[in-house]
Design an enzyme around this catalytic site. Structure first.
Site: not given
Ligand code: F6P
Length: 498
Positions: A197, A203, A343, A374, A489
């Site tokens: 988003k 990552e 969250e 189990h 972050k």
């Molecule tokens: O670090 C949490 C977060 O902001 C979540 O809310 C979100 O779903 C995820 O990281 C990934 O964010 P993005 O879609 O901006 O990469």
């Protein structure tokens, strides 16, 4: 508004004291038709609340709390696209992705963007997309984390065996996940799909860069940018990253990450299962939206489940909830719900920023049944912490021609009954020694969908979304921001720039 200051809050405390003296077994004795009376259905999803520690008068007070906290008004504001995510000054309008809003321009823009990603998915499925060297794309790697991964991954797997190009998900920055995806991939026929988003998530971008490097190393002449698709609400950032404008698929910034599987973020679902099933998923969610928007509170499934959530946390002192899917294809459901609920509702200030004097999100956890029986079920049956359980399964398993599916369903029922009533359900004459005894009184909600198909799944996930939202209203918190994740972050950035 502080819910704990309302007179009904004290009524609920009294109900808890009254019901604590009861047992679930006694509630069943007192109400022989309890299973039928406490089962509700919406958009094909059925929830049997009979094993929840609740009775009519406690429920009436919970509904009074819901009215006092203006659930109906908040519900209307959600569906109208008002800026209810006030800390970020924007709507939380994920419902618009499946229930077209009245505003024709918004509706048309959403439909056009949906057509773009569904068309690309269909072209890939038909083998019509070629890489830079003319090879047909046969492998797609989707990069994303959190909401840009959990929902699409859950639904893709829940709908059964995928068709179309080979599909991999990569979320973790630990190289192991990407290495596994690349192990059998050919650079010339692999497409990288970056789902983010914000298009800043470390990552995701680091993994995409690593994959691009892998492509360039193995195919020197390859124009790797032609193997890249971005899905984001920040298209300029994706273009700056090197994604061709026509390969940037977008969704509005008022779709929260954990509510985004209905948008272009659901591209992997459409890729694996086709346009028609993606549209059925949306239709199922829309059916649940309609129910949530119109059903009176007393029959409104998201409201009832949210009320139970608040009941257990704030009145029964049960600060965890387990989600046990009895369907291997739903094995990612607990992880998805952990993000959705923790969250969204893991907050300790109210909408005005004032510290809360009451608890909010429980710890949501879970594991797929029957394997969980189990391992962690020991804790559920005999541990010192009672923990309400959501059993989630498929009604169709009950009379499946496949014996193991019937066993799966019976196992879920057996566990729910054992948690509720303990040894008593066995009808054993002799009392068991203390170490072997299970006393029951452990609540659960038994949720079924008719079949594990796209429509049912859409309705189920929308149910959980709305449940989460209603809980946030009852707690007077904003369900749609997540500033708590920012500090990690920021500290990482500080370390990187030191
Ligand atoms: O670090 C949490 C977060 O902001 C979540 O809310 C979100 O779903 C995820 O990281 C990934 O964010 P993005 O879609 O901006 O990469």
């Amino acid at each position: 508004m502080n819910p704990s200051q309302l007179p009904v809050w004290r009524d609920l405390q009294q109900h808890q004291r009254r019901l604590a003296a009861q047992s679930l077994a006694r509630l069943f004795d007192a109400e022989p038709q309890r299973a039928q009376r406490w089962t509700r259905e919406a958009a094909g999803v059925r929830a049997d609340l009979s094993r929840d520690l609740i009775d009519e008068s406690a429920l009436a007070s919970l509904l009074e709390l819901a009215r006092a906290m203006r659930v109906e008004e908040w519900r209307a504001r959600l569906f109208n696209g008002e800026a209810i995510n006030h800390t970020e000054q924007r709507p939380a309008w994920h419902t618009a992705l499946r229930t077209p809003p009245a505003d024709a321009a918004t509706s048309a823009a959403l439909a056009a963007e949906r057509d773009r990603f569904l068309a690309l998915a269909e072209q890939l499925r038909a083998g019509q997309i070629e890489g830079a060297t003319g090879k047909t794309i046969d492998t797609v790697i989707c990069f994303g984390i959190g909401g840009s991964d959990l929902g699409p991954r859950l639904v893709t797997e829940a709908l059964g065996a995928p068709s179309g190009p080979k599909l991999h998900f990569v979320a973790n920055i630990d190289p192991v996940e990407l290495d596994a995806a690349l192990a059998h991939a050919n650079p010339g026929s692999t497409l990288l799909v970056a789902i983010s988003k914000s298009f800043t998530t470390l990552e995701t971008l680091a993994n995409v860069r690593a994959a691009l490097e892998w492509m360039r190393e193995r195919a020197l002449a390859l124009d790797a940018a032609r193997h890249l698709v971005a899905i984001t609400s920040m298209p300029a950032r994706a273009r700056a990253f090197g994604v061709a404008a026509e390969r940037v698929l977008t969704f509005p910034d008022w779709v929260g990450g954990r509510y985004s599987l209905w948008s272009a973020c659901g591209f992997p679902i459409a890729l694996a299962h086709g346009r028609a099933r993606f549209e059925q998923l949306l239709a199922g969610a829309a059916a649940m939206d309609l129910h949530f928007a119109t059903a009176p509170l007393a029959d409104n499934l998201p409201v009832l489940l949210a009320a139970l959530g608040v009941w257990y946390v704030n009145f029964c002192g049960l600060r965890a909830r387990a989600v046990m899917p009895y369907a291997q294809r739903l094995r990612h459901l607990p992880g998805y719900l952990q993000q959705l609920e923790m969250e969204s509702c893991g907050k300790s200030v109210d909408r005005d920023g004032a510290p809360l004097s009451y608890d909010t999100s429980p710890i949501v956890w879970g594991e797929v049944g029957t394997t969980a029986q189990h391992s962690v079920f020991q804790f559920l049956h005999q541990g010192t912490h009672a923990c309400p359980v959501d059993f989630v399964t498929c009604a169709g398993f009950a009379d499946s021609p496949i014996e193991r599916e019937r066993l799966l369903f019976m196992n879920a029922l057996a566990q729910a009954d054992a948690l509720a009533c303990g040894d008593r359900v066995l009808g054993a004459a002799q009392a068991k020694p203390a170490h072997a005894a299970t006393h029951g009184g452990r609540p659960s909600t038994f949720i079924t969908v008719p079949q594990l198909d796209a429509r049912s799944l859409g309705a189920l996930l929308a149910l959980y979304e709305h449940r989460t939202f209603v809980q946030s209203v009852l707690w007077n918190i904003n369900a749609f921001d997540q500033f708590g994740v920012e500090i990690g972050k920021q500290l990482l950035t500080q370390r990187l720039t030191r």
